[in-house]
Motif scaffolding. Structure first.
Motif, mmCIF file in Angstrom:
data_model
loop_
_atom_site.group_PDB
_atom_site.id
_atom_site.type_symbol
_atom_site.label_atom_id
_atom_site.label_comp_id
_atom_site.label_asym_id
_atom_site.label_seq_id
_atom_site.Cartn_x
_atom_site.Cartn_y
_atom_site.Cartn_z
ATOM 1 N N GLU A 73 0.828 -1.209 0.000
ATOM 2 C CA GLU A 73 0.000 0.000 0.000
ATOM 3 C C GLU A 73 0.863 1.260 0.000
ATOM 4 N N ARG A 74 1.951 1.233 0.743
ATOM 5 C CA ARG A 74 2.830 2.401 0.769
ATOM 6 C C ARG A 74 3.476 2.622 -0.595
ATOM 7 N N LEU A 75 3.873 1.538 -1.260
ATOM 8 C CA LEU A 75 4.496 1.702 -2.566
ATOM 9 C C LEU A 75 3.491 2.217 -3.591
ATOM 10 N N LEU A 76 2.243 1.768 -3.514
ATOM 11 C CA LEU A 76 1.230 2.220 -4.464
ATOM 12 C C LEU A 76 1.057 3.733 -4.442
ATOM 13 N N SER A 77 1.317 4.348 -3.306
ATOM 14 C CA SER A 77 1.142 5.801 -3.191
ATOM 15 C C SER A 77 2.259 6.584 -3.874
ATOM 16 N N THR A 78 3.300 5.899 -4.351
ATOM 17 C CA THR A 78 4.459 6.603 -4.917
ATOM 18 C C THR A 78 4.413 6.718 -6.429
ATOM 19 N N GLY A 79 3.479 6.041 -7.098
ATOM 20 C CA GLY A 79 3.547 5.995 -8.556
ATOM 21 C C GLY A 79 2.206 6.067 -9.242
ATOM 22 N N TYR A 80 2.170 5.500 -10.443
ATOM 23 C CA TYR A 80 1.015 5.576 -11.329
ATOM 24 C C TYR A 80 0.589 4.151 -11.654
ATOM 25 N N PHE A 81 -0.639 3.784 -11.275
ATOM 26 C CA PHE A 81 -1.119 2.412 -11.460
ATOM 27 C C PHE A 81 -1.947 2.330 -12.733
ATOM 28 N N VAL A 82 -1.562 1.425 -13.636
ATOM 29 C CA VAL A 82 -2.277 1.266 -14.902
ATOM 30 C C VAL A 82 -2.773 -0.163 -15.030
ATOM 31 N N LYS A 83 -3.855 -0.343 -15.788
ATOM 32 C CA LYS A 83 -4.510 -1.642 -15.873
ATOM 33 C C LYS A 83 -4.386 -2.299 -17.237
ATOM 34 N N ASP A 84 -3.631 -1.713 -18.142
ATOM 35 C CA ASP A 84 -3.316 -2.419 -19.386
ATOM 36 C C ASP A 84 -1.959 -1.970 -19.887
ATOM 37 N N VAL A 85 -1.340 -2.825 -20.671
ATOM 38 C CA VAL A 85 -0.012 -2.566 -21.229
ATOM 39 C C VAL A 85 -0.114 -2.703 -22.732
ATOM 40 N N ARG A 86 0.370 -1.704 -23.467
ATOM 41 C CA ARG A 86 0.356 -1.715 -24.926
ATOM 42 C C ARG A 86 1.741 -2.089 -25.419
ATOM 43 N N LEU A 87 1.809 -3.242 -26.082
ATOM 44 C CA LEU A 87 3.104 -3.754 -26.534
ATOM 45 C C LEU A 87 3.486 -3.181 -27.885
ATOM 46 N N PHE A 88 2.561 -3.162 -28.809
ATOM 47 C CA PHE A 88 2.755 -2.550 -30.114
ATOM 48 C C PHE A 88 1.372 -2.201 -30.622
ATOM 49 N N ARG A 89 1.305 -1.493 -31.754
ATOM 50 C CA ARG A 89 0.033 -0.938 -32.208
ATOM 51 C C ARG A 89 -1.054 -2.011 -32.274
ATOM 52 N N GLY A 90 -2.130 -1.781 -31.528
ATOM 53 C CA GLY A 90 -3.251 -2.706 -31.538
ATOM 54 C C GLY A 90 -3.160 -3.820 -30.517
ATOM 55 N N ALA A 91 -2.001 -4.063 -29.952
ATOM 56 C CA ALA A 91 -1.843 -5.161 -28.997
ATOM 57 C C ALA A 91 -1.909 -4.606 -27.574
ATOM 58 N N VAL A 92 -2.928 -4.998 -26.858
ATOM 59 C CA VAL A 92 -3.139 -4.525 -25.500
ATOM 60 C C VAL A 92 -3.250 -5.727 -24.572
#
Length: 513
Positions: A73-92
């Motif tokens: 929980e402490r580490l989560l407060s230090t950054g930006y949490f994202v729920k998908d990763v885009r590898l290359f165009r169209g690939a999520v």
């Protein structure tokens, strides 16, 4: 903070374990060992803490590892949490549906991870010695002698029963034991820069590749962005300064804009290799993290693999040093983690090769694969498998034939029916004790027979009884018949066990996997 020494190590100095290298892997390992009652010295060649960073992605499984130490929980407060990763165009890769409390990936500078782990290591009694460079070692039947040079030029020797090298790609420990590091270079002269942007990318994180090379842009959540860029055909040495105009040119070439890159506070270059040692253990010396395996930065898997190496090794080495397990238990560290290192090399290598593919045919297939992952019939199945792999949640360790299907797999964060002040309400809270945790069905009774570890009760209706290892993997499992619950008196020790080596003795734990 840990005790810090800048002078030579006294020749009579001795301890149980020496960890060489105070990056994330070494800090987590030293903290786990010290928390388990092992006298631990952590050697770090840098005299001061560094505010520079290369790693920035903390995946779901690593967040679970940190949760089991009260740090997530402490580490989560230090950054930006994202729920998908885009590898290359169209690939999520959709991480938002992962079966975890942390369905996504945290983007945060490595120094935040190191800061929390160093604070924990100090709290539990690990001793950090900065400005102390390991220059060589010799092992014998009883222990390891480590040659150390202080930052004031004085020298000495530190003695320990075991040594772990977590000292990176140029590991002195690995070289001292003559361990090969086979592999090959993948990318030359990758540029790194922490910068401000006039315009944020529409994607988080943003990743593009093309004929010119690639560029990766990720926010740290505090107004700063990390830009990683590579120009095809560049072969400058790592010490060559980063030309900010070149960084902008590559970014414009693949994104169509450079987002107004400005105000760089840090820049660097590095060469990316794919290498892995053939053995993670050589007698009383073990290797973890980048000292054991390195790969391309694609997928942000490196720091995560190292931290999970440490979580796997820490409880095993502590059990051996305390006399609770035979030395053979340490062999299971290589048996379980070496295949994971191989997988990380393959996954990160496949990602970077797909992004940089020059062939029109390969680019066409790449586009088709991206569409399938995002829109097609494979979106749920293939995308889910990829997400489990990249996040680390899908990692499973070998189990012998006939074992329960859960043995060797990551234990989910089960709700617990515990009552009273300070009692854990989730499995990963119970794991903070650093012990094995026996999870029994409701109505089974916590005192119905002998067995090792902390005993807790499931809050759900599941009838599976588990013995969960300190690293969060299932060591034993058994389905409890309905008649055994609600007052039944039985021997609660699960029958589906794994014993890779001689039993550890007094704790009655048969070296569970």
């Amino acid at each position: 903070m840990p005790a810090v020494t800048h002078s030579a190590i006294d020749a009579t100095d001795a301890t149980d374990a020496i960890v060489v290298g105070a990056g994330p892997t070494g800090l987590l390992l030293a903290g786990d060992l010290a928390a388990a009652g092992v006298r631990t010295v952590l050697l770090e060649r840098r005299s001061q803490e560094s505010n520079l960073t290369r790693a920035f992605a903390v995946h779901a499984r690593t967040l679970e590892v940190l949760d089991a130490r009260g740090l997530a929980e402490r580490l989560l407060s230090t950054g930006y949490f994202v729920k998908d990763v885009r590898l290359f165009r169209g690939a999520v890769i959709d991480l938002g549906r992962l079966p975890t409390r942390f369905p996504g990936v945290l983007m945060t500078p490595q120094y935040h991870v190191e800061g929390l782990l160093e604070e924990r290591a100090a709290t539990v009694g690990a001793e950090l010695r900065r400005g102390a460079r390991c220059t060589g070692l010799r092992q014998d039947a009883d222990g390891v002698s480590v040659d150390v040079t202080g930052d004031d030029g004085t020298t000495g020797t530190l003695r320990a029963r075991y040594v772990v090298g977590t000292d990176g790609v140029r590991s002195t420990v690995r070289q001292a034991i003559g361990m090969p590091f086979p592999g090959r270079a993948v990318l030359d002269s990758v540029m790194l820069a922490d910068v401000r942007l006039d315009a944020s990318p529409g994607e988080v994180p943003a990743f593009r590749g093309g004929p010119a090379g690639f560029s990766f842009v990720v926010p740290f959540g505090d107004g700063w962005f990390r830009v990683i860029a590579w120009r095809r055909g560049t072969a400058l040495p790592t010490e060559a300064p980063v030309d900010m105009e070149e960084l902008k040119d590559v970014t414009r070439a693949v994104f169509g804009t450079d987002f107004g890159i400005r105000d760089a506070r840090w820049t660097s270059r590095f060469h990316s290799d794919e290498r892995q040692v053939p053995a993670y253990r050589d007698g009383r010396v073990l290797l973890a993290g980048d000292a054991a395996h390195v790969h391309s930065p694609a997928g942000g898997l490196g720091m995560n693999a190292g931290l999970q190496d440490a979580a796997n090794l820490g409880w095993k080495l502590a059990a051996v040093l305390r006399g609770d397990a035979e030395e053979a238990l340490l062999d299971s560290y290589h048996a379980e983690r070496h295949p994971v290192g191989e997988q990380v090399l393959k996954v990160s290598g496949a990602i970077v090769r797909a992004v940089l593919a020059e062939s029109p045919v390969v680019r066409g297939l790449r586009g088709t694969a991206g569409a399938a992952l995002r829109f097609g019939p494979l979106a749920g199945f293939a995308g889910g498998r990829v997400a489990m792999t990249v996040s680390g949640l899908g990692i499973a360790y070998p189990a012998p034939p006939g074992s329960h299907p859960l043995v060797g797999r990551r234990a989910p964060d089960l709700p617990l029916a515990e009552e009273g002040p300070g009692r854990p309400v989730r499995l990963y809270e119970a794991l903070r004790a650093g012990e094995f945790v026996r999870v029994v069905p409701r109505g089974f009774g916590l005192d119905a027979g002998p067995g090792p570890g902390l005993r807790v009760t499931r809050a759900d209706a599941g009838r599976t009884m588990l013995l969960v290892r300190p690293d969060g993997y299932v060591g034993e499992a058994e389905e409890v018949p309905l008649g055994w619950v609600d007052g039944g008196v039985v021997d609660p020790r699960p029958r589906a066990t794994v014993s890779p080596g001689p039993g550890p003795g007094p704790r009655d734990v048969a070296a569970p996997r």
